[in-house]
Design an enzyme around this catalytic site. Sequence first.
Site, short mmCIF file in Angstrom:
data_model
loop_
_atom_site.label_atom_id
_atom_site.label_comp_id
_atom_site.label_asym_id
_atom_site.label_seq_id
_atom_site.Cartn_x
_atom_site.Cartn_y
_atom_site.Cartn_z
N CYS A 76 82.83 27.50 61.93
CA CYS A 76 84.03 28.68 62.00
C CYS A 76 84.54 28.52 63.26
CB CYS A 76 83.06 29.80 61.68
SG CYS A 76 81.75 30.41 63.12
N HIS A 130 79.96 34.72 63.39
CA HIS A 130 80.85 34.04 62.26
C HIS A 130 82.32 34.70 62.66
CE1 HIS A 130 82.16 31.60 58.96
NE2 HIS A 130 82.77 32.70 58.53
N HIS A 146 88.48 30.53 56.64
CA HIS A 146 87.52 30.41 57.82
C HIS A 146 86.39 29.11 56.97
CE1 HIS A 146 84.19 32.19 55.16
NE2 HIS A 146 85.25 32.48 54.51
#
Length: 180
Positions: A76, A130, A146
């Site tokens: 990510c 994340h 993402h």
Amino acid sequence: MRKVLLTVVCIVSFGIVQAQTVPTETNKVSDVPTVTSNKVSFYEQIPLVHNVINFAKAHLSIRYRSGGTTTSGFDCSGFTRFCFNKFGISLPHSSAAQGNVGAAIEKESAQPGDLILFKGHSSGGNRIGHVGLITEVIGDRIKFIHSAWNGGVRYDYLSASYYQHRYMGIRRVAHLLTQK
């Protein structure tokens, strides 16, 4: 009856469009007011945001790779770092560290180009694990791109329960683009 209803809808729509625009200058040839919208898009304010988002979109479906920072696979933060680096913004390679870059933004003020941050796999924790890049905000719906372990580079919405429970915040780094 359908024709009447269609005519009414068209007239109302035209009226709404007219109400949302204002004359700003006169055409020198005909002295007729030129009608332009008074709303300027975020992309027009900071054009490089549009470029970063388009660059990110060009990498849809690239596979997830833990620690990945290249087109052979991204994690990510490697993905967001890769996208911003293309335009001269250096982000750290850690979602937690990216959570300290730029300025904190309230969810209601989110704009395309902002980073969106989440907890990792455990929704019970309190650490950023994340990160994604916001691509679209329509009302209260936030769409982001993402690199996810279960699908690689893809789109998701903050409104999905998985992301709602893990939401940590938004950081604006686009202003860094205008300083280059």
